[in-house]
Write an enzyme that holds these catalytic residues in place. Structure first.
Site, PDB file in Angstrom:
ATOM      1  N   GLY A 106      74.089  32.389  43.011  1.00 21.48           N
ATOM      2  CA  GLY A 106      74.782  31.712  44.092  1.00 21.48           C
ATOM      3  C   GLY A 106      76.217  31.417  43.707  1.00 21.48           C
ATOM      4  O   GLY A 106      76.628  31.569  42.548  1.00 21.48           O
ATOM      5  N   PRO A 107      77.005  30.986  44.667  1.00 23.90           N
ATOM      6  CA  PRO A 107      78.414  30.716  44.372  1.00 23.90           C
ATOM      7  C   PRO A 107      78.568  29.516  43.451  1.00 23.90           C
ATOM      8  O   PRO A 107      77.672  28.656  43.345  1.00 23.90           O
ATOM      9  CB  PRO A 107      78.996  30.439  45.768  1.00 23.90           C
ATOM     10  CG  PRO A 107      77.830  29.973  46.576  1.00 23.90           C
ATOM     11  CD  PRO A 107      76.656  30.739  46.066  1.00 23.90           C
ATOM     12  N   PRO A 108      79.673  29.403  42.769  1.00 25.67           N
ATOM     13  CA  PRO A 108      79.894  28.254  41.878  1.00 25.67           C
ATOM     14  C   PRO A 108      79.917  26.946  42.666  1.00 25.67           C
ATOM     15  O   PRO A 108      80.402  26.878  43.790  1.00 25.67           O
ATOM     16  CB  PRO A 108      81.249  28.556  41.243  1.00 25.67           C
ATOM     17  CG  PRO A 108      81.451  30.024  41.426  1.00 25.67           C
ATOM     18  CD  PRO A 108      80.763  30.385  42.699  1.00 25.67           C
TER      19      PRO A 108
ATOM     20  N   CYS B 102      77.405  25.191  43.862  1.00 25.97           N
ATOM     21  CA  CYS B 102      76.379  24.935  44.868  1.00 25.97           C
ATOM     22  C   CYS B 102      75.219  24.117  44.327  1.00 25.97           C
ATOM     23  O   CYS B 102      74.373  23.649  45.093  1.00 25.97           O
ATOM     24  CB  CYS B 102      75.859  26.249  45.455  1.00 25.97           C
ATOM     25  SG  CYS B 102      74.979  27.269  44.275  1.00 25.97           S
ATOM     26  N   GLY B 103      75.122  23.949  43.020  1.00 28.06           N
ATOM     27  CA  GLY B 103      74.054  23.133  42.445  1.00 28.06           C
ATOM     28  C   GLY B 103      72.994  23.930  41.712  1.00 28.06           C
ATOM     29  O   GLY B 103      71.863  23.465  41.575  1.00 28.06           O
ATOM     30  N   LYS B 104      73.336  25.150  41.202  1.00 27.91           N
ATOM     31  CA  LYS B 104      72.345  25.985  40.527  1.00 27.91           C
ATOM     32  C   LYS B 104      71.896  25.348  39.214  1.00 27.91           C
ATOM     33  O   LYS B 104      70.691  25.301  38.909  1.00 27.91           O
ATOM     34  CB  LYS B 104      72.939  27.375  40.248  1.00 27.91           C
ATOM     35  CG  LYS B 104      73.353  28.149  41.478  1.00 27.91           C
ATOM     36  CD  LYS B 104      73.754  29.558  41.114  1.00 27.91           C
ATOM     37  CE  LYS B 104      74.890  29.583  40.112  1.00 27.91           C
ATOM     38  NZ  LYS B 104      76.119  28.980  40.637  1.00 27.91           N
ATOM     39  N   THR B 105      72.850  24.890  38.393  1.00 27.22           N
ATOM     40  CA  THR B 105      72.490  24.338  37.082  1.00 27.22           C
ATOM     41  C   THR B 105      71.639  23.087  37.238  1.00 27.22           C
ATOM     42  O   THR B 105      70.640  22.898  36.520  1.00 27.22           O
ATOM     43  CB  THR B 105      73.761  24.040  36.282  1.00 27.22           C
ATOM     44  OG1 THR B 105      74.542  25.242  36.181  1.00 27.22           O
ATOM     45  CG2 THR B 105      73.402  23.538  34.901  1.00 27.22           C
TER      46      THR B 105
ATOM     47  N   HIS C  31       1.958   3.300  67.277  1.00 30.99           N
ATOM     48  CA  HIS C  31       2.506   2.088  66.672  1.00 30.99           C
ATOM     49  C   HIS C  31       4.030   2.054  66.746  1.00 30.99           C
ATOM     50  O   HIS C  31       4.642   1.021  66.555  1.00 30.99           O
ATOM     51  CB  HIS C  31       2.033   1.945  65.215  1.00 30.99           C
ATOM     52  CG  HIS C  31       2.669   2.923  64.267  1.00 30.99           C
ATOM     53  ND1 HIS C  31       2.166   4.182  64.037  1.00 30.99           N
ATOM     54  CD2 HIS C  31       3.782   2.822  63.486  1.00 30.99           C
ATOM     55  CE1 HIS C  31       2.909   4.808  63.161  1.00 30.99           C
ATOM     56  NE2 HIS C  31       3.899   4.002  62.803  1.00 30.99           N
TER      57      HIS C  31
ATOM     58  N   GLU D 280      -3.686   8.403  67.669  1.00 32.38           N
ATOM     59  CA  GLU D 280      -2.409   7.758  67.348  1.00 32.38           C
ATOM     60  C   GLU D 280      -1.263   8.425  68.084  1.00 32.38           C
ATOM     61  O   GLU D 280      -0.163   7.893  68.156  1.00 32.38           O
ATOM     62  CB  GLU D 280      -2.165   7.813  65.827  1.00 32.38           C
ATOM     63  CG  GLU D 280      -0.882   7.160  65.343  1.00 32.38           C
ATOM     64  CD  GLU D 280      -0.852   5.659  65.590  1.00 32.38           C
ATOM     65  OE1 GLU D 280       0.249   5.071  65.561  1.00 32.38           O
ATOM     66  OE2 GLU D 280      -1.940   5.072  65.816  1.00 32.38           O
TER      67      GLU D 280
ATOM     68  N   CYS E 257       8.835   7.339  60.954  1.00 35.27           N
ATOM     69  CA  CYS E 257       7.643   7.718  61.698  1.00 35.27           C
ATOM     70  C   CYS E 257       8.039   8.432  62.992  1.00 35.27           C
ATOM     71  O   CYS E 257       8.974   8.017  63.695  1.00 35.27           O
ATOM     72  CB  CYS E 257       6.790   6.486  62.025  1.00 35.27           C
ATOM     73  SG  CYS E 257       6.007   5.758  60.570  1.00 35.27           S
TER      74      CYS E 257
END
EC number: 3.6.1.15
Length: 1881
Positions: free
Chosen positions: A590-592, A594-597, A1222, A1243, A1305
């Site tokens: 990416g461009p310098p 931009c937050g890559k590191t 029951h 039953e 039951c």
């Protein structure tokens, strides 16, 4: 210590002839260093030799060594005034040529010669010491004599030997060097016992070495008082072990010590390990012991050359650190005693209650009586000790050694002389009766010396004894005596720890010397060395935790550091030569800015908790790399000077990557990270034209990183800094796009040809988050990791030698025995071994012929007989094979375990049967139970481990781990289950051990007892005396005696003691007369009455049981007491039936060989045996019921007025309900309504409600099979009045495993068909919860009107008649059977049609081929349906049904919606079929323009309305005979297949209920067992072929005869329930289930026949239900076969095998476990009523299909041809297409048809050509082409005959889907053939 010793700069070993490392300029080399024949080193280097100064006048004595050093070298002779401890060890002399006996050298006017220094010539001296390397003198020969006075002077600035002359014997000096008292306080001395950082000068070390030299020479030196010579050498040894090998030359005496160890190594290297071990345990010579350690470890490292036993021995020896401390034992005993006293008195919170409990446990009254009655005789001691053991519950513990102890101890005490006692008494009285303690007696010195030897392992020297004397002499009072004892204890402890540290040092030295590439040349040696170093390091580390070893911790840490260096060195060497797991690499582009590191570091944190390693490619060395799990390379492609492409390729590789490092210690460092994260500003880091582009992009994942906020800010605000709000902590500001495989840019991927890289567009990228990226990387790394390392010892190998024709029989017998006893061995045919020897594997057993060259323990098979499963008991396999094997060999073969394995994951299929179950309350419970698993040595190791844990609780984990690794398990097979509060542990041991641990409670009851195990003792009968050695007979006799004694020893000893005791008070009367030696006669037996005797005989005869009289009476008693176990219920049922049929018996006389006998003969026929639900009792709680309570949609709750639940009521249709009396008492409410019209029958209560449930249940009067929860119920179905909490209830008693409670039951009990036959009325409560009271259903006429408008033909008032076993009823609507056939002979084959294998089926009475009428053929076909097949037992069938349902849930959706209207459901049907018994013609004939006619619509409406109420529909079919080609042999006997035309209303309801489920099953045929819907002429065949090639599995192809008529009704009922499980369980579904489960009714010729079993071929979903039946019965047969063989099936059996089922066609792919019992599986299927056969219908045994033979399925042969995998149709099926044509109906089929449909006929024959082309060109051209050419000519067809290649291409096109399939070929893909009925067999 390493820092301190590194100050020493002098290099030792002047004796080696090397020049000293450093000399001061003003000190020339002394003359005494020059050999008798000059050794001119300097002249060789071009320099003049330097002579010594004239001041050197003193004669240097040779270096003395401890007395235990006995050098054996023969090359160098030392002489002089040697100390007395130097003993000659060799008389060998080295002579190298004629030399003068002595030589002299002048040095500054002083003559130095051998005589001057009292040196003996080599031929006279016997004191041989360390050898010198050979050197060349002027003449090139070695001198015969060496004049070497002091070989150490060259090592020091001031020689310690020289300076030792100024040291007096008492340690004082003349002032030139420090005295001994001063030496002890210098850093040089302290550094040997600590890790001080103080500087130590060479002079200090020289002075210390001088004093040590003097101490070696003179025994009166003070050092000998404080330290023995052994200790002094130990100080140097500790230093040597801690210093790196490269710097050990700096130590004093190092070369001499090294030479001594080398010499010892040469002497003992070739000795066996046992002799070397004696040196380790007995020798006090530390040089000899160190050499022994090196030999042991060297052989272990080179285990490939010397054997694995050398490695195992060394590993065990390293762990055997003799750390037994008598002082600590005494302290532990005293501390334990004090703790117990404190607990009983001070710390006891409830002393008042504790003391009475203690008194009760001590049993003082009984104890006093035992003591009072004691007699001082052998018998008295036996009585007393046995009484005490019995009193405190220790009989079994004491029973083995009490007799020995009594006999020997009594004799020893009686033989003890009074003189010895008086001597000991006098010494003690002399010491303690005086006013003060007197320890001057030499006796106490002897005691102290003995204690010193016992504690330290060495006899104390004079200095130590002097310390003893001083300590004891100063003990003049009680306080002083106590202090003296404390001082001695502390001193003993110190000496003992010194010996331990010296021992560890010796081992460390040996290991570090082996860390040499010349010794550990290969990777195996490196691995062994690392493992041994790790073992020793763990041992050293465990001692650092010992508080008593704290003073030695610096030394121990130095030893650990030295071992760590060895381990790290081995690790590096392994890493360089070992394949590694390739790391996962990702590139963030990416461009310098931009937050890559930042994203890279965040990704690293998500991948590992460690901080990432950082690598920069801008530098050429990587010393800073730390090897953490994640590595980050920022801007990896920023430098053009770096070949970063090759760096990444090497880094992301399975080959090791050695990093370039500058530091020496980092040389060999490899890249070890798991994940690599790289960043780049370039979209294409490596150009696609690069040679490394393919390798680079294949190894990395590329993620494009964009920050839209940053890009927008930069475009809108050029030149301004990016604000922080453009970034978020959760990284939501980033957009991550993961590229595809091999992408060099966002748009393109690499072209594999390398020509045009812009020709291949990249797939769209995948949007991904950081979390998803991290997860993907973890998954990828897990996939890359696939290697494991195991280690264990050798595995025993057994062989059974037999004839070639007996190999299969012997193999099958051993496989059956293995399954029966849960053995662990691996079984093979022949010499080839396929199993891997992993930890936990068993022995290898080969079945071989006499020609095989077998290496192992072989047993010759004298006979081979395959036993049945009930006879697989005891030594049956030895008897059956006629082999002679000892019980030990049998145990080893069956249960041997290699190594130790600990399993955290518990699989019930792998767990062995328990022999012992132990509930763990304390650690003693576990220790006591573990003793069964261990040898005597292992038990000692267990005690030692427990002792260490008690002493040092902090080391518990390490101690337990070491114990598990080192313990010796017994050779007996023992299985123990430990039930602890935290979970369950199962331990199985036999040589090795397997352990299973789980946190759950897991109770596994029962195991194979010793008598019932595979051993059982050798039976010699039938083996032949010549085959049995005497040793085996004697061993078996002793084993038998030991077994008998083990059973009776406890009772025998107790009774013997009781006899001795009673004999004391019994007067002995001498017997006289004839009664002497005689006693009264004793009659033992049971007397029976005549009736009881008759019952016993009759029970034995009818049940075929070998019952003794005692067993019979006990069984009768249990049955009479109402026991609910299997035998009691069976006996109770038999006895009640016997009473009812008593009058059917008659007493008949029988005359035979035994004379006249009278027996009871039954006049009436025996009733058939019903389903026995008790043969396979199982834990039904382990699996859940499919849908809870049966018929839950028709069950409603009965509540009281206040809403309290009372029970249940069941809807039986049209608003009529049944419940119990029951339950309805009081103000009962059902659905908020009062019941109306209550009718009471006993039953049972029947009533009406206005609210009608949408579902109703069928009711009947059969015997119940299942309880309300689907579990089997057992009952004799005999009714009587039972007294209950609700009064007397008329019903039947039953047994079920389901737990019931109040409010149950009224729940239903059902029979095989799911019909309600009884209601639950009560249980046995907590005392007997399995007993159930069942009230039977009684039919009550509630005048329910039938809502069906069309009256069923079977609902007539005409009487029922019987015709040839068939029960029929007239319908009043006669329907005749269709006569004639539509099949004609082709005009091309009028003359040769007899050559065809098939003809049209028999046409009835007028057919000359078979005169049987069509009605007769119809009745014959219905005969098998008159009796229902038994099928599997209900318990097994229920379990298998649940297993199959669970398996199908993986690919079949859980809920399918029911079709809501009848018209939509009708259009789901095939309209080409008939409408059934009510309406004639086909379905499509009643539909015009999509509208149904009135008759069909009325019928569907009436059926649909009834189905919406959940009521069953009449299950009726119109019967007919199929018009088809049949084999000639079947035509001759009148065999035709039935056609069952189902009622269109039933078909519509079933389609609405189950059509969507069946479609899901068919759509997923590739994933499941049912292959209905598969296209056998398409790629689906390739999936079948892959499933057939499952490795290590056997394949069975099976067909069945009379499949439809042999289907058990209860199996069909289970299959329908499985289909119901995947529906929404609507009333329509309930109606369909109830209809299909009812008995079918077939109608023809105006007669309706009701069948009892079978499955009509026209039933809705017949293929799906047939396939489900197939799976259920095969699964039940497999489960029964395994459990009959002793394998408890606790897993889903369908997870262990693969099946292909399509109706009666089946292919079974089974693992070896199931394959071993497949003969039993087929036998079980026959017991179920099926008739399995081979696919060729022959009577041969069904055997596995070999791997090289094709498999047949659906009348197809699946093979791999040159065109791919194909399913070939049978050749005869293809050929008969040309002989017959389908046209108008006729009774003269031999005449060709008048009109031929040429288009259809041409298509049919064209398809036949396509199928024939797959059989090869020869068959096609020679057989098919003439037939089709003849057909074209004589039948008038208008088609071109395809050539072979054209036919192949056309079929391949249809197969691969490139061309549409013709209708007929598509119809044939289901396995029926090309043209429907013609191809059916």
């Amino acid at each position: 210590m390493a820092q301190t010793l590194s100050k020493i700069s002098n290099k030792e070993n002047a004796s080696s002839g090397l020049r000293p490392k450093r000399f001061k300029p003003h000190q020339p080399i002394p003359t005494w260093m020059v050999r008798c024949e000059p050794l001119d080193h300097d002249s060789r280097r071009g320099r003049d030799p330097v002579r010594a100064s004239p001041q050197a006048k003193r004669v240097r004595t040779p270096t003395p060594y401890p007395r235990h050093l006995k050098p054996a070298a023969s090359a160098v002779v030392r002489s002089g005034n040697n100390p007395s401890h130097l003993k000659p060890a060799s008389t060998d002399v080295v002579r190298s040529g004629p030399q003068p006996l002595c030589c002299e050298a002048k040095d500054g006017g002083v003559v130095r010669s051998c005589k001057t220094y009292n040196l003996k010539p080599a031929h006279e001296s016997k004191a041989v010491a360390f050898s010198l390397p050979k050197t060349d003198g002027p003449t090139g020969n070695e001198p015969e004599f060496i004049a070497e006075a002091c070989p150490s002077c060259a090592l020091y600035d001031t020689c310690p030997n020289c300076t030792s002359k100024v040291i007096n014997d008492d340690g004082s000096t003349d002032g030139t060097i420090p005295s001994w008292d001063q030496i002890e306080t210098t850093p040089a001395f302290l550094s040997l016992l600590s890790n001080t950082d103080e500087e130590m000068s060479a002079d200090e070390l020289t002075n210390l070495a001088a004093h040590l030299r003097k101490a070696f020479e003179t025994g009166s030196h003070p050092a000998n008082v404080d330290y023995s010579k052994d200790q002094l050498q130990g100080l140097l040894e500790m230093a040597e072990a801690a210093v790196p090998p490269a710097r050990r030359q700096t130590l004093p005496f190092y070369q001499q010590r090294l030479e001594a160890r080398r010499t010892w190594r040469e002497k003992i290297f070739n000795q066996p390990l046992e002799e070397i071990n004696k040196i380790l345990t007995t020798s006090k010579d530390r040089f000899q012991r160190c050499a022994a350690w090196k030999v042991i470890l060297e052989k272990a490292v080179l285990a490939k050359e010397y054997g694995e036993e050398a490695y195992a021995y060394a590993q065990q020896a390293l762990k055997n650190i003799n750390s037994f401390d008598v002082n600590l034992v005494l302290k532990m005993a005293a501390a334990t005693f004090i703790d117990h006293i404190r607990m009983m008195t001070v710390d006891n919170p409830d002393l008042v209650s504790y003391i009475p409990k203690l008194i009760v446990k001590l049993k003082p009254l009984t104890l006093k009586m035992i003591i009072d009655n004691h007699e001082n005789t052998k018998e008295g001691w036996l009585v007393t000790l046995t009484s005490l053991a019995e009193l405190y519950g220790m009989v079994e513990v004491a029973i083995d050694f009490v007799p020995t102890v009594v006999g020997k101890l009594f004799d020893l005490l009686m033989k003890t002389t009074s003189k010895m006692y008086s001597m000991f008494k006098s010494v003690v009285l002399a010491t303690f009766t005086s006013e003060s303690l007197d320890f001057t007696n030499p006796f106490w010195y002897a005691i102290a010396a003995i204690l010193c030897f016992l504690i330290t392992g060495a006899i104390p020297h004079n200095g130590k004894m002097k310390i003893h004397k001083n300590i004891l002499s100063n003990a003049t009072g009680i306080v002083a005596g106590i202090k003296a004892i404390q001082a001695l204890a502390a001193m003993f402890s110190t000496w003992s720890n010194e010996r331990l540290v010296n021992d560890l040092s010796s081992r460390t030295i040996a290991l570090t010397e082996l860390n040499n590439p010349t010794i550990t040349a290969d990777i195996d040696a490196v691995i062994n060395l690392q493992r041994l170093a790790e073992v020793l390091r763990d041992e050293v580390k465990s001692h650092t935790l010992n508080p008593l070893m704290q003073p030695y911790n610096p030394i121990l840490r130095n030893l650990m550091s030295a071992l760590d260096k060895v381990i790290s060195c081995c690790t590096r060497r392994k890493a360089i030569a070992t394949k590694r797991t390739a790391p996962v690499a990702v590139i963030l582009t990416g461009p310098p800015g931009c937050g890559k590191t930042t994203a890279a570091f965040a990704l690293a944190k998500r991948l590992s908790q460690q901080k990432p390693s950082i690598i920069s490619l801008d530098v050429d060395h990587h010393d800073t790399y730390t090897g953490n799990e994640v590595c980050i390379i920022d801007e990896f492609d920023s430098s053009d000077k770096v070949d970063y492409a090759n760096f990444v390729v090497n880094m992301v590789n399975t080959n090791p990557m050695v990093l370039n490092c500058d530091l020496i210690e980092n040389k060999g460092k490899t890249f070890t990270s798991k994940y690599v994260i790289m960043t780049s500003n370039t979209e294409t880091p490596v150009k696609p034209t690069s040679r490394r582009a393919g390798a680079f992009y294949r190894r990395v994942m590329i993620v494009d990183v964009t920050n839209n906020a940053v890009d927008k800010w930069k475009s809108d605000n050029p030149g301004k800094a990016v604000p922080k709000w453009c970034f978020n902590k959760d990284f939501s500001h980033l957009s991550l796009s993961l590229r595809g495989t091999e992408p060099y840019s966002k748009e393109y991927v690499l072209d594999p040809t390398g020509r045009n890289h812009q020709s291949r567009r990249a797939p769209p990228p995948q949007q991904i988050t950081l979390e998803q990226l991290a997860q993907k990387m973890v998954v990828q790394h897990t996939t890359n990791t696939s290697e494991f390392v195991t280690q264990a010892g050798d595995v025993p190998v057994f062989g059974f030698v037999c004839q070639n024709n007996e190999i299969d029989t012997v193999y099958n017998l051993l496989a059956a025995v293995k399954a029966r006893y849960g053995a662990n061995f691996n079984l093979y045919k022949g010499m080839v071994r396929t199993a891997h020897e992993n930890s936990g594997c068993g022995a290898h057993v080969h079945v071989i012929s006499r020609e095989d060259n077998f290496r192992g323990k072989a047993f010759t098979v004298n006979r081979s007989r395959l036993e049945s499963v009930p006879h697989l008991e005891g030594d049956s396999f030895r008897r059956s094979l006629g082999v002679v094997m000892s019980d030990k060999d049998v145990t080893t073969m069956f249960y041997y375990i290699k190594g130790k394995v600990i399993n955290d994951q518990v699989s019930l299929t792998e767990l062995p049967a328990n022999q012992h179950v132990v509930t763990v309350h304390t650690v003693y419970d576990m220790a006591w139970a573990l003793r069964r698993h261990l040898k005597w040595s292992g038990q000692w190791q267990l005690i030692k481990a427990a002792y260490e844990i008690m002493c040092y609780p902090d080391t518990a984990a390490c101690a337990l781990r070491n114990w598990m690794d080192s313990t010796d398990f017994s050779e007996e097979h023992v299985v123990t289950q430990f039930i602890a509060p935290g979970g369950t542990i199962i331990l199985e041991s036999c040589y090795g051990a397997r352990m299973w641990a789980t946190g759950q409670r897991l109770i596994r009851a029962g195991g194979l007892t010793e008598a019932g195990g595979p051993q059982g003792g050798v039976r010699f009968a039938g083996l032949g005396a010549r085959n049995v050695p005497w040793s085996e007979i004697l061993r078996e006799f002793m084993t038998l005696i030991s077994h008998i004694w083990s059973q009776i020893k406890g009772a025998t000893v107790v009774l013997t003691a009781l006899t001795f005791y009673l004999k004391r008070f019994r007067p002995r009367v001498e017997a006289k007369g004839k009664n002497k030696n005689k006693g009264p006669r004793k009659n033992t037996g049971v007397a029976l009455t005549d009736d009881e005797y008759n019952d016993w005989k009759q029970s034995k005869a009818e049940k075929n049981l070998d019952l003794t009289v005692k067993d019979f009476l006990q069984l009768r008693h249990r049955a009479a007491m109402g026991a609910d176990n299997t035998d009691a219920v069976k006996f109770r049922y038999w006895y009640s039936k016997k009473q009812k049929i008593y009058h059917d018996l008659e007493n008949f006389p029988i005359i035979g060989r035994g004379g006249l006998k009278r027996e009871l003969i039954r006049k009436g026929p025996l009733r058939p045996r019903g389903n026995d639900f008790y043969d396979e009792p199982d834990d039904w709680y382990s699996e859940g019921v499919i849908d809870g309570v049966t018929h839950k949609n028709a069950i409603v709750s009965v509540d009281d007025v206040d809403g309290m639940h009372k029970g249940y009521a069941i809807h039986i249709g049209h608003g009529v309900y049944i419940s119990l009396k029951h339950v309805l008492t009081g103000n009962a409410r059902i659905l908020s309504e009062e019941p109306k019209g209550i009718t009471i029958s006993g039953e049972l209560a029947t009533f009406r409600l206005n609210n009608i449930l949408p579902t109703a249940v069928p009711v009947g009067t059969n015997k119940p099979i299942k309880d309300p929860w689907g579990n089997p119920v057992s009952t004799d179905w005999q009714f009587k009045n039972y007294n209950t909490t609700s009064g007397n209830i008329y019903g039947a008693c039953g047994s079920s495993c389901s737990l019931t409670r109040q409010g149950d039951c009224g729940l239903p009990y059902v029979d095989d068909h799911g019909v309600v036959v009884g209601l639950h009325a009560g249980s046995g409560g907590d005392k007997c919860p399995s007993r159930k009271l069942i009230v039977p259903y009684v039919k009550v006429d509630m005048r329910i009107r039938d809502t069906c408008t069309k009256e069923s033909p079977t609902k007539t008032h005409k009487p029922t008649f019987s015709y040839r076993g068939l029960l029929g009823k007239e319908t009043g609507e006669p329907r005749t059977i269709m006569k004639g056939t539509r099949l004609h002979v082709s005009p091309a084959h009028v003359d040769d049609y007899e050559e065809c294998t098939h003809q049209p089926a028999s046409l009835g009475a007028g057919d000359p081929r078979c005169p049987i009428s069509l009605t007769g053929i119809m009745v014959n076909n219905l005969q098998p349906y008159t009796e229902a097949s038994p099928g599997p037992d209900t318990a097994t069938l229920n379990r298998v049904s649940k297993m199959l349902t669970s398996h199908m849930e993986g690919y079949v959706p859980k809920v399918h919606k029911t079709e809501e209207d009848s018209i939509s459901a009708f259009y789901m049907l095939n309209h080409d079929t008939l409408c059934g018994p009510y309406i004639g013609a086909r379905k499509k004939d009643h539909v015009k323009d999509g509208v149904l006619d009135k008759n069909l619509l009325d019928l569907l409406s009436s059926k649909w309305n009834r189905a919406k109420l959940g009521l069953a529909l009449p299950h009726e079919y119109a019967l007919g005979l199929k018009d088809e080609l049949r084999p000639k042999d079947k035509v001759a006997v009148g065999k035709r297949r039935l056609i069952w035309g189902c009622d269109v209303g039933v078909s519509t309801v079933c389609a609405a209920a189950f059509k969507r489920v069946s479609e899901s099953i068919m759509a997923n045929h590739a994933l499941g067992f049912i292959q209905v819907g598969i296209n056998m002429d398409g790629p689906a065949v390739e999936d079948l072929f892959k499933r057939l090639e499952r490795p290590k599995h056997d394949r069975y192809c099976v067909d069945y005869s009379k499949w439809d008529s042999t289907q058990p009704p209860k199996v069909t009922s289970q299959s329908i329930d499985i289909l119901r499980h995947f529906t929404d369980k609507s009333p329509i579904v309930d109606s369909a289930c109830a209809t299909l489960k009812s008995n079918p009714i077939g109608i023809f010729n105006g007669v309706a026949f009701k069948v009892a079993g079978g499955l009509p071929s026209g039933m809705p979903l017949t293929s799906i239900i047939n396939s489900l039946n197939h799976c259920l019965m095969v699964g039940s047969a497999v489960v029964k076969a395994l459990e009959d063989s002793g394998v408890r099936v606790t897993w889903n059996i369908f997870d262990s095998m693969d099946l292909f089922t399509y109706g009666d066609d089946g292919v079974y792919i089974v693992p070896p476990l199931i394959s071993s019992v497949m003969p039993k599986v087929f036998a079980n299927l026959r017991q179920f009523g099926l008739k399995p056969t081979r696919t060729d219908k022959s009577d041969a045994e069904i055997t596995p299909i070999p791997a090289d033979e094709p498999v047949e399925f659906l009348k197809r042969t699946i093979v791999r041809t040159e065109n791919g995998v194909r399913a070939l149709l049978d050749r005869s099926s293809i050929i008969r297409q040309f002989y017959y044509i389908k046209a108008e109906n006729t009774e003269n089929w031999t005449v060709p048809p008048k009109r031929i449909d040429t288009p259809s006929r041409g298509q049919q024959l064209y398809n036949a050509c396509l199928y024939a082309s797959q059989h090869g060109e020869e068959f096609y051209t020679s057989k098919i082409v003439p037939l089709i050419e003849r057909a074209v000519k004589l039948e008038g067809l208008h088609i071109e005959v395809p050539e072979f290649h054209q036919a192949v291409a056309a079929y391949n096109g249809y197969f691969n889907g490139t061309e549409g399939q013709p209708n007929q070929i598509a119809h044939a893909s289901g396995g029926l053939g090309l043209s429907g009925e013609v191809f059916e067999n």
